[in-house]
Scaffold this motif. Structure first.
Motif, PDB file in Angstrom:
ATOM      1  N   VAL A 146      14.616 -11.252   4.653  1.00 35.13           N
ATOM      2  CA  VAL A 146      14.055  -9.692   4.524  1.00 35.13           C
ATOM      3  C   VAL A 146      13.714  -9.479   5.917  1.00 35.13           C
ATOM      4  O   VAL A 146      12.734 -10.270   6.636  1.00 35.13           O
ATOM      5  CB  VAL A 146      12.924  -9.444   3.628  1.00 35.13           C
ATOM      6  N   ARG A 147      14.594  -8.671   6.786  1.00 33.58           N
ATOM      7  CA  ARG A 147      14.453  -8.678   8.256  1.00 33.58           C
ATOM      8  C   ARG A 147      13.534  -7.636   8.626  1.00 33.58           C
ATOM      9  O   ARG A 147      13.712  -6.457   8.414  1.00 33.58           O
ATOM     10  CB  ARG A 147      15.768  -8.462   8.703  1.00 33.58           C
ATOM     11  N   ILE A 148      12.442  -7.658   9.407  1.00 31.40           N
ATOM     12  CA  ILE A 148      11.641  -6.815   9.641  1.00 31.40           C
ATOM     13  C   ILE A 148      12.188  -6.476  11.156  1.00 31.40           C
ATOM     14  O   ILE A 148      12.048  -7.013  12.213  1.00 31.40           O
ATOM     15  CB  ILE A 148       9.892  -7.436   9.983  1.00 31.40           C
ATOM     16  N   ALA A 149      12.730  -4.928  11.242  1.00 36.00           N
ATOM     17  CA  ALA A 149      13.410  -4.740  12.222  1.00 36.00           C
ATOM     18  C   ALA A 149      12.529  -3.985  13.514  1.00 36.00           C
ATOM     19  O   ALA A 149      12.950  -3.838  14.617  1.00 36.00           O
ATOM     20  CB  ALA A 149      14.512  -3.741  12.068  1.00 36.00           C
ATOM     21  N   GLY A 150      11.372  -3.548  13.059  1.00 34.41           N
ATOM     22  CA  GLY A 150      10.623  -2.696  13.925  1.00 34.41           C
ATOM     23  C   GLY A 150       9.167  -2.400  13.200  1.00 34.41           C
ATOM     24  O   GLY A 150       9.035  -2.415  12.163  1.00 34.41           O
ATOM     25  N   VAL A 151       8.050  -2.194  14.169  1.00 32.30           N
ATOM     26  CA  VAL A 151       6.815  -1.745  13.537  1.00 32.30           C
ATOM     27  C   VAL A 151       6.445  -0.378  14.168  1.00 32.30           C
ATOM     28  O   VAL A 151       6.594   0.054  15.006  1.00 32.30           O
ATOM     29  CB  VAL A 151       5.860  -2.838  14.049  1.00 32.30           C
ATOM     30  N   VAL A 152       5.621   0.259  13.179  1.00 31.25           N
ATOM     31  CA  VAL A 152       5.163   1.418  13.572  1.00 31.25           C
ATOM     32  C   VAL A 152       3.591   1.295  13.410  1.00 31.25           C
ATOM     33  O   VAL A 152       3.187   0.881  12.222  1.00 31.25           O
ATOM     34  CB  VAL A 152       5.491   2.714  12.735  1.00 31.25           C
ATOM     35  N   LEU A 153       2.659   1.417  14.379  1.00 27.79           N
ATOM     36  CA  LEU A 153       1.037   1.363  14.452  1.00 27.79           C
ATOM     37  C   LEU A 153       0.657   2.703  13.762  1.00 27.79           C
ATOM     38  O   LEU A 153       1.068   3.678  14.298  1.00 27.79           O
ATOM     39  CB  LEU A 153       0.696   0.970  15.719  1.00 27.79           C
ATOM     40  N   ASN A 154      -0.068   2.551  12.675  1.00 31.79           N
ATOM     41  CA  ASN A 154      -0.624   3.822  12.302  1.00 31.79           C
ATOM     42  C   ASN A 154      -2.340   3.801  12.174  1.00 31.79           C
ATOM     43  O   ASN A 154      -2.840   2.806  12.261  1.00 31.79           O
ATOM     44  CB  ASN A 154      -0.323   4.012  10.615  1.00 31.79           C
ATOM     45  N   ARG A 155      -2.772   5.029  12.294  1.00 27.37           N
ATOM     46  CA  ARG A 155      -4.241   5.238  12.552  1.00 27.37           C
ATOM     47  C   ARG A 155      -4.746   4.449  13.914  1.00 27.37           C
ATOM     48  O   ARG A 155      -5.590   3.816  13.640  1.00 27.37           O
ATOM     49  CB  ARG A 155      -4.923   4.821  11.015  1.00 27.37           C
TER      50      ARG A 155
END
Length: 438
Positions: A146-155
């Motif tokens: 399962v490839r984590i391709a990118g991250v979004v920071l929230n709050r």
């Protein structure tokens, strides 16, 4: 971005902001002229409605537990054939499912692993900074397939907060493709079964537009589009789909009855059936030229007084049921019974086509995947058929009545729960929501 590309919006848990990010991205990419479509992993009725409103294309559920692999492939192929980009919103946490056969846990990670869909991870970083990198790394290494391709920071609370979290995550080699500041306007209203439905928003377009504005201002859409990968599902088939219950299906459809899976309605129509909606809240009954009536789930407990007063609806349903099948799921099942007690303890007379009574005042959550063996022919299937689906309700049966049960129920692991539902004459019902044939 390649045509027919896709990605998954995942998170560590429910409430992390997946839905807001998904809705905003769907509309933002649509603004760019893309044919973009939303999908939801797991048994969720509400989010596909928001996806459809944001894109103009029907939403779809892709449930790796309830749907046979061939059916998931067929639905995925159909969805990507009609869109340039497919965004799949994970239910709960990315890896949350049940113990089952490999690839059939119900978790969104099953879809990522099987179809090579990259994951855009939404991290709620409120109350933490560099620790977000430890969470991100856990996701990155937990399952190498399962490839984590990118991250979004929230709050995010401030620019300094963003920098501390983003720098720590990017030091791991994971790209941070944007950060969303804390904003109470991003919170979606909820009730006991989850989010308020898209159809109930008085200013739905304004809300979706605001979500898109936030994503355009906060996220790097070009980088996110580049993360999406071509989707090439193997050939599937619809052999496990529930067939149309009739040629002309009278469907209860209004604010009290909304929970019909998009894949079922779409398949029924493609198989040649006609769906004829009617509104019990408007005191309408099923059209007399229909050959079956389907009462889906929804929120009848919020409208019990109006339903009790709808005399034309009552008479039409009683007459219809004398000669033709009527089936109710969850909320529909409750309305087919004798009485419904609302949250304030007021008891309302229901249709009385089945003998049970239910209460929403005496609440008990029933939640989980279900396997149902049908005991008698009904609109869901023939006697002996195994159907996969789920239950999610807070109502309890207070008086069971004397009707024969409709199904034998087991949980998602196969542990027997017992006889459930009811049948009398042409009328059947159960709290169980059918998704696909087992």
């Amino acid at each position: 971005m390649n045509a027919s590309s896709g990605l998954i919006i995942g998170a560590a848990r429910s409430g992390s902001g997946k839905t807001s990010v998904t809705i905003g991205l769907l509309r933002a990419f649509k603004r760019r002229g893309l044919r973009v479509r939303g999908a939801k992993s797991g048994p969720d009725y509400i989010d596909p409605g928001f996806h459809a409103a944001a894109t103009g294309l029907p939403g779809v559920n892709l449930d790796s537990w309830a749907m046979a692999p061939s059916l998931v492939s067929a639905l995925l192929k159909q969805s990507t054939a009609e869109a340039d980009m497919l965004i799949v919103e994970s239910a709960m946490g990315l890896f949350d499912g049940i113990r089952s056969d490999p690839g059939r846990s119900g978790a969104a990670s099953d879809l990522a692993r099987r179809f090579g869909l990259p994951v855009l991870l939404v991290l709620d970083v409120s109350g933490q900074s560099q620790t977000a990198a430890a969470v991100a790394k856990g996701f990155a290494v937990y399952d190498p397939a399962v490839r984590i391709a990118g991250v979004v920071l929230n709050r995010v609370g401030s620019e300094r907060h963003r920098r501390l979290a983003a720098d720590a995550i990017e030091a791991l080699g994971l790209p941070v493709v944007g950060a969303i500041m804390r904003d109470p306007r991003m919170t979606m209203p909820e009730r006991h079964l989850g989010l308020v439905q898209a159809s109930e928003y008085e200013a739905l377009e304004e809300f979706i537009g605001r979500m898109a504005d936030v994503m355009e201002a906060s996220l790097d859409l070009d980088r996110i589009a580049a993360l999406a990968q071509p989707v090439a599902p193997e050939v599937g088939d619809y052999g496990h789909m529930l067939p149309p219950p009739g040629q002309r299906v009278a469907l209860a459809q209004d604010a009290a009855f909304t929970f019909l899976y998009p894949h079922l309605a779409g398949h029924w129509r493609s198989a040649g059936a006609e769906i004829v909606p009617f509104s019990p809240l408007a005191d309408q009954g099923p059209s007399d030229d229909c050959d079956v009536c389907w009462m889906p789930g929804g929120y009848p407990e919020l409208h019990a007084g109006r339903l009790a007063a709808a005399e034309n609806f009552r008479a039409a349903m009683t007459g219809f049921a004398e000669t033709r099948p009527v089936h109710g799921e969850c909320g529909g099942f409750m309305v087919l019974g004798e009485e419904l007690e609302d949250a304030e303890g007021r008891t309302h007379r229901m249709l009385g086509l089945l003998g049970h009574s239910t209460s929403f005042a005496r609440r008990k959550m029933n939640l989980g995947y279900r396997q149902a063996r049908i005991l008698a022919d009904c609109p869901v299937g023939l006697a002996g058929a195994l159907i996969r689906g789920h239950e999610f309700h807070y109502a309890q049966v207070t008086r069971p009545g004397s009707d024969e049960p409709l199904v034998d129920i087991a949980d998602g692991l196969g542990t027997p729960i017992g006889a459930s539902g009811a049948r009398r004459g042409h009328v059947t019902g159960t709290f169980f929501h059918a998704i696909a044939r087992g």
